[in-house]
Design an enzyme around this catalytic site. Structure first.
Site, PDB file in Angstrom:
ATOM      1  NE  ARG A  65      -4.124  -1.936   1.824  1.00 55.05           N
ATOM      2  CZ  ARG A  65      -4.111  -3.020   2.608  1.00 55.05           C
ATOM      3  NH1 ARG A  65      -3.240  -3.114   3.594  1.00 55.05           N
ATOM      4  NH2 ARG A  65      -4.964  -3.985   2.407  1.00 55.05           N
ATOM      5  CE  LYS A 125      -0.448  13.556 -15.097  1.00 53.93           C
ATOM      6  NZ  LYS A 125      -0.760  14.025 -16.467  1.00 53.93           N
ATOM      7  CD  GLU A 169       7.092  15.544 -23.017  1.00 52.37           C
ATOM      8  OE1 GLU A 169       6.383  16.559 -22.831  1.00 52.37           O
ATOM      9  OE2 GLU A 169       6.636  14.382 -22.998  1.00 52.37           O
ATOM     10  CE  LYS A 191       5.460  17.129 -14.473  1.00 53.27           C
ATOM     11  NZ  LYS A 191       5.614  15.911 -15.225  1.00 53.27           N
ATOM     12  CD  GLU A 221      -3.750  15.966 -16.272  1.00 55.24           C
ATOM     13  OE1 GLU A 221      -2.593  15.573 -16.042  1.00 55.24           O
ATOM     14  OE2 GLU A 221      -4.388  15.644 -17.266  1.00 55.24           O
ATOM     15  NE  ARG A 279       0.695  16.668 -13.369  1.00 51.25           N
ATOM     16  CZ  ARG A 279       1.349  15.891 -12.539  1.00 51.25           C
ATOM     17  NH1 ARG A 279       1.048  15.917 -11.263  1.00 51.25           N
ATOM     18  NH2 ARG A 279       2.319  15.110 -12.963  1.00 51.25           N
ATOM     19  CG  ASN A 333      -1.442  15.948 -20.648  1.00 54.30           C
ATOM     20  OD1 ASN A 333      -0.423  15.265 -20.548  1.00 54.30           O
ATOM     21  ND2 ASN A 333      -2.390  15.946 -19.743  1.00 54.30           N
ATOM     22  CG  HIS A 392       1.375  14.777 -24.053  1.00 53.16           C
ATOM     23  ND1 HIS A 392       2.054  15.941 -24.332  1.00 53.16           N
ATOM     24  CD2 HIS A 392       2.228  14.039 -23.282  1.00 53.16           C
ATOM     25  CE1 HIS A 392       3.247  15.910 -23.759  1.00 53.16           C
ATOM     26  NE2 HIS A 392       3.379  14.764 -23.111  1.00 53.16           N
ATOM     27  CG  HIS A 428      -0.678   9.848 -25.029  1.00 58.85           C
ATOM     28  ND1 HIS A 428      -1.301  10.227 -23.877  1.00 58.85           N
ATOM     29  CD2 HIS A 428       0.640   9.958 -24.777  1.00 58.85           C
ATOM     30  CE1 HIS A 428      -0.399  10.560 -22.965  1.00 58.85           C
ATOM     31  NE2 HIS A 428       0.798  10.413 -23.498  1.00 58.85           N
ATOM     32  CG  HIS A 446       6.289  10.023 -24.592  1.00 67.09           C
ATOM     33  ND1 HIS A 446       4.929   9.860 -24.609  1.00 67.09           N
ATOM     34  CD2 HIS A 446       6.517  11.160 -23.885  1.00 67.09           C
ATOM     35  CE1 HIS A 446       4.355  10.846 -23.938  1.00 67.09           C
ATOM     36  NE2 HIS A 446       5.298  11.649 -23.487  1.00 67.09           N
TER      37      HIS A 446
HETATM   38  P1  NAD Z   1      12.926   5.490 -22.018  1.00 68.30           P
HETATM   39  O1  NAD Z   1      12.741   5.383 -20.576  1.00 68.30           O
HETATM   40  O2  NAD Z   1      12.460   4.384 -22.878  1.00 68.30           O
HETATM   41  O3  NAD Z   1      14.457   5.801 -22.311  1.00 68.30           O
HETATM   42  C1  NAD Z   1      14.878   5.953 -23.634  1.00 68.30           C
HETATM   43  C2  NAD Z   1      16.014   4.978 -23.997  1.00 68.30           C
HETATM   44  O4  NAD Z   1      17.241   5.486 -23.486  1.00 68.30           O
HETATM   45  C3  NAD Z   1      15.851   3.597 -23.415  1.00 68.30           C
HETATM   46  O5  NAD Z   1      16.348   2.652 -24.333  1.00 68.30           O
HETATM   47  C4  NAD Z   1      16.742   3.669 -22.180  1.00 68.30           C
HETATM   48  O6  NAD Z   1      17.156   2.409 -21.722  1.00 68.30           O
HETATM   49  C5  NAD Z   1      17.882   4.484 -22.687  1.00 68.30           C
HETATM   50  N1  NAD Z   1      18.647   5.226 -21.693  1.00 68.30           N
HETATM   51  C6  NAD Z   1      18.191   5.789 -20.559  1.00 68.30           C
HETATM   52  N2  NAD Z   1      19.157   6.528 -20.005  1.00 68.30           N
HETATM   53  C7  NAD Z   1      20.253   6.415 -20.776  1.00 68.30           C
HETATM   54  C8  NAD Z   1      21.538   6.972 -20.739  1.00 68.30           C
HETATM   55  N3  NAD Z   1      21.906   7.863 -19.800  1.00 68.30           N
HETATM   56  N4  NAD Z   1      22.437   6.630 -21.698  1.00 68.30           N
HETATM   57  C9  NAD Z   1      22.062   5.781 -22.706  1.00 68.30           C
HETATM   58  N5  NAD Z   1      20.836   5.255 -22.817  1.00 68.30           N
HETATM   59  C10 NAD Z   1      19.939   5.574 -21.867  1.00 68.30           C
HETATM   60  O7  NAD Z   1      12.184   6.815 -22.591  1.00 68.30           O
HETATM   61  P2  NAD Z   1      12.025   8.296 -22.010  1.00 68.30           P
HETATM   62  O8  NAD Z   1      11.943   9.157 -23.203  1.00 68.30           O
HETATM   63  O9  NAD Z   1      12.991   8.586 -20.959  1.00 68.30           O
HETATM   64  O10 NAD Z   1      10.597   8.238 -21.318  1.00 68.30           O
HETATM   65  C11 NAD Z   1       9.431   8.022 -22.061  1.00 68.30           C
HETATM   66  C12 NAD Z   1       8.376   7.508 -21.110  1.00 68.30           C
HETATM   67  O11 NAD Z   1       8.095   8.487 -20.119  1.00 68.30           O
HETATM   68  C13 NAD Z   1       7.060   7.195 -21.793  1.00 68.30           C
HETATM   69  O12 NAD Z   1       6.579   5.957 -21.331  1.00 68.30           O
HETATM   70  C14 NAD Z   1       6.143   8.303 -21.332  1.00 68.30           C
HETATM   71  O13 NAD Z   1       4.800   7.915 -21.274  1.00 68.30           O
HETATM   72  C15 NAD Z   1       6.689   8.603 -19.972  1.00 68.30           C
HETATM   73  N6  NAD Z   1       6.396   9.947 -19.490  1.00 68.30           N
HETATM   74  C16 NAD Z   1       5.906  10.064 -18.234  1.00 68.30           C
HETATM   75  C17 NAD Z   1       5.657  11.318 -17.714  1.00 68.30           C
HETATM   76  C18 NAD Z   1       5.175  11.435 -16.297  1.00 68.30           C
HETATM   77  O14 NAD Z   1       4.818  12.559 -15.888  1.00 68.30           O
HETATM   78  N7  NAD Z   1       5.212  10.388 -15.510  1.00 68.30           N
HETATM   79  C19 NAD Z   1       5.912  12.465 -18.483  1.00 68.30           C
HETATM   80  C20 NAD Z   1       6.437  12.308 -19.763  1.00 68.30           C
HETATM   81  C21 NAD Z   1       6.677  11.041 -20.260  1.00 68.30           C
HETATM   82  N1  GLY Z   2       3.760  14.992 -18.256  1.00 71.34           N
HETATM   83  C1  GLY Z   2       2.464  15.463 -17.875  1.00 71.34           C
HETATM   84  C2  GLY Z   2       2.282  15.626 -16.412  1.00 71.34           C
HETATM   85  O1  GLY Z   2       3.137  15.306 -15.620  1.00 71.34           O
HETATM   86  O2  GLY Z   2       1.247  16.058 -16.008  1.00 71.34           O
END
Ligand code: NAD
Ligand code: GLY
Length: 367
Positions: free
Chosen positions: A122, A144, A186, A228, A238, A242, A246, A249, A253, A266
């Site tokens: 939990r 998130k 972003e 942010k 949100e 917030r 997006n 997005h 998405h 992404h």
């Molecule tokens: P990712 O986590 O897939 O990383 C991109 C690639 O880079 C992967 O292959 C990873 O293994 C590699 N990598 C990571 N760090 C590295 C480094 N220092 N050197 C070499 N390679 C490295 O992708 P991302 O772009 O970081 O994240 C995208 C994800 O984030 C999506 O799933 C998206 O939905 C999510 N997201 C979430 C939020 C949120 O608020 N929680 C906001 C934006 C995006």
């Molecule tokens: N990336 C969108 C949010 O965190 O709200």
């Protein structure tokens, strides 16, 4: 070191940004003493990041009982199955409520780990150590967490804040340039929704940013995290402002899901979605055609991003996927669009004909 605070009462936390944080013993001691509860540590990472940074992360937590779970890399693995493999490890080794999970990786690892932390027993503590630009400017901040479902992106999740975020900018040196550009989509978003001067400054410094100039990156990350943090402080769950985060997005998405998770990054679909949002903003008369063209030009020409969405997604497929968007209210689609460069706003009641025109525009977006 630069610091930004996310002010959420007793769930407030700092974001530390800078070069060499991983190797900084005094900083590691501060994190250990001031920001973490006593207890065991489990680092969750993936098979790309582990060979690069797992040992460094373990030495950052030297003195603690520290184990790791290494997931398979990739957006396609952002599933409940990955979360379950973390539960398996924690349960079979009898980790208790004093355990802290550490997300070491990009947004995928961060979102999965945060959701595991939100739900294991939990709720246990977690720390974000973002290693991509996208994760340092966006996904590691704001709480998130979650995973994808075959029927929709990020459809299973929870709001759950970390204890702290540690963004060591040195790790960006190993990030492929395609990933840097995806993160920059972003970054540009923050300028477009909130800060016109930042947007124009980004356009002027695009060459240094694409080359990941270390001096500029820490400042850019700090600016994004500050925006942010302000937005999350105002509207953690949100219900209002917030949603502006997006921008691009809703379209993005849909493209990401339609193409199959992992086909486009992404951030790449956010870039396409941002140009579609600029196009729609001009069609409904919120911005003029010159501003829409400027948005496209900066993303496409200055940053070299792909901005035209794949041609093989039908209008019906877009509408079906966008209908599951989390911003949809009582069956009505809502979009984050631009009232001006630097002013995002929520648009409902878009005329279907205008939306379809944007979806059909292809290479004529923002003409
Ligand atoms: P990712 O986590 O897939 O990383 C991109 C690639 O880079 C992967 O292959 C990873 O293994 C590699 N990598 C990571 N760090 C590295 C480094 N220092 N050197 C070499 N390679 C490295 O992708 P991302 O772009 O970081 O994240 C995208 C994800 O984030 C999506 O799933 C998206 O939905 C999510 N997201 C979430 C939020 C949120 O608020 N929680 C906001 C934006 C995006
Ligand atoms: N990336 C969108 C949010 O965190 O709200």
């Amino acid at each position: 070191m630069l610091t930004v605070n996310v002010d959420l009462g007793d769930r407030s936390y700092p974001i530390a940004i800078g070069a060499g944080l991983f190797g900084d013993k005094a900083f590691a001691e501060h994190v250990d003493q001031a920001l973490l509860r006593q207890g065991k540590i489990v680092i969750v990472t993936n098979d790309v990041v582990a060979p690069l940074y797992l040992e460094k992360a373990k030495s950052f937590f030297a003195g603690r009982d520290c184990a790791e779970v290494v997931l398979a890399d990739g957006e396609a693995n952002k599933t409940l199955g990955a979360v379950d493999s973390i539960y398996e490890f924690l349960l079979s080794n009898k980790y208790d409520r004093h355990t802290t999970l550490v997300a070491l990786g990009g947004g995928v690892v961060g979102d999965i780990t945060g959701f595991a932390a939100a739900t294991y027993l939990r709720g246990i503590d977690f720390v974000q150590i973002p290693t991509t630009l996208l994760a340092q400017v966006d996904s590691s901040v704001g709480g998130k967490t979650g995973v994808n479902h075959p029927l929709g992106k990020n459809m299973i999740g929870a709001f759950y804040q970390p204890r702290c975020v540690i963004a060591d900018t040195d790790v960006l040196s190993t990030l492929p340039s395609r990933e840097i550009k995806a993160g920059l989509a972003e970054v540009i978003k923050y300028g477009l929704i909130r800060d016109p001067r930042f947007f124009h400054w980004l356009g002027e410094h695009s060459a240094q940013l694409v080359n990941c100039d270390p001096a500029l990156m820490a400042e850019v990350i700090q600016t994004c995290c500050r925006v942010k943090a302000e937005i999350v402080t105002e509207d953690e769950r949100e219900s209002g402002v917030r949603a502006l985060l997006n921008l691009g997005h809703t379209f993005g998405h849909a493209i990401e899901t339609a193409a199959g998770y992992g086909t486009w990054l992404h951030g790449e679909t956010v870039a396409m979605g941002t140009v579609m949002a600029a196009d729609l903003s001009a069609r409904i008369g919120w911005i003029d055609a010159d501003d829409a063209r400027l948005v496209r030009r900066i993303l496409e020409e200055n940053f070299g991003m792909t901005v035209v969405p794949p041609a093989d997604i039908t209008i019906e497929r877009y509408l079906d996927l966008m209908a599951s968007d989390k911003k949809t209210e009582q069956g009505k689609l809502r979009f984050i669009l631009l009232k001006a460069i630097g002013q995002g706003a929520i648009a409902s009641d878009i005329e279907p004909g205008q939306l379809v025109a944007t979806l059909e525009a292809g290479d004529r977006l923002c003409e």
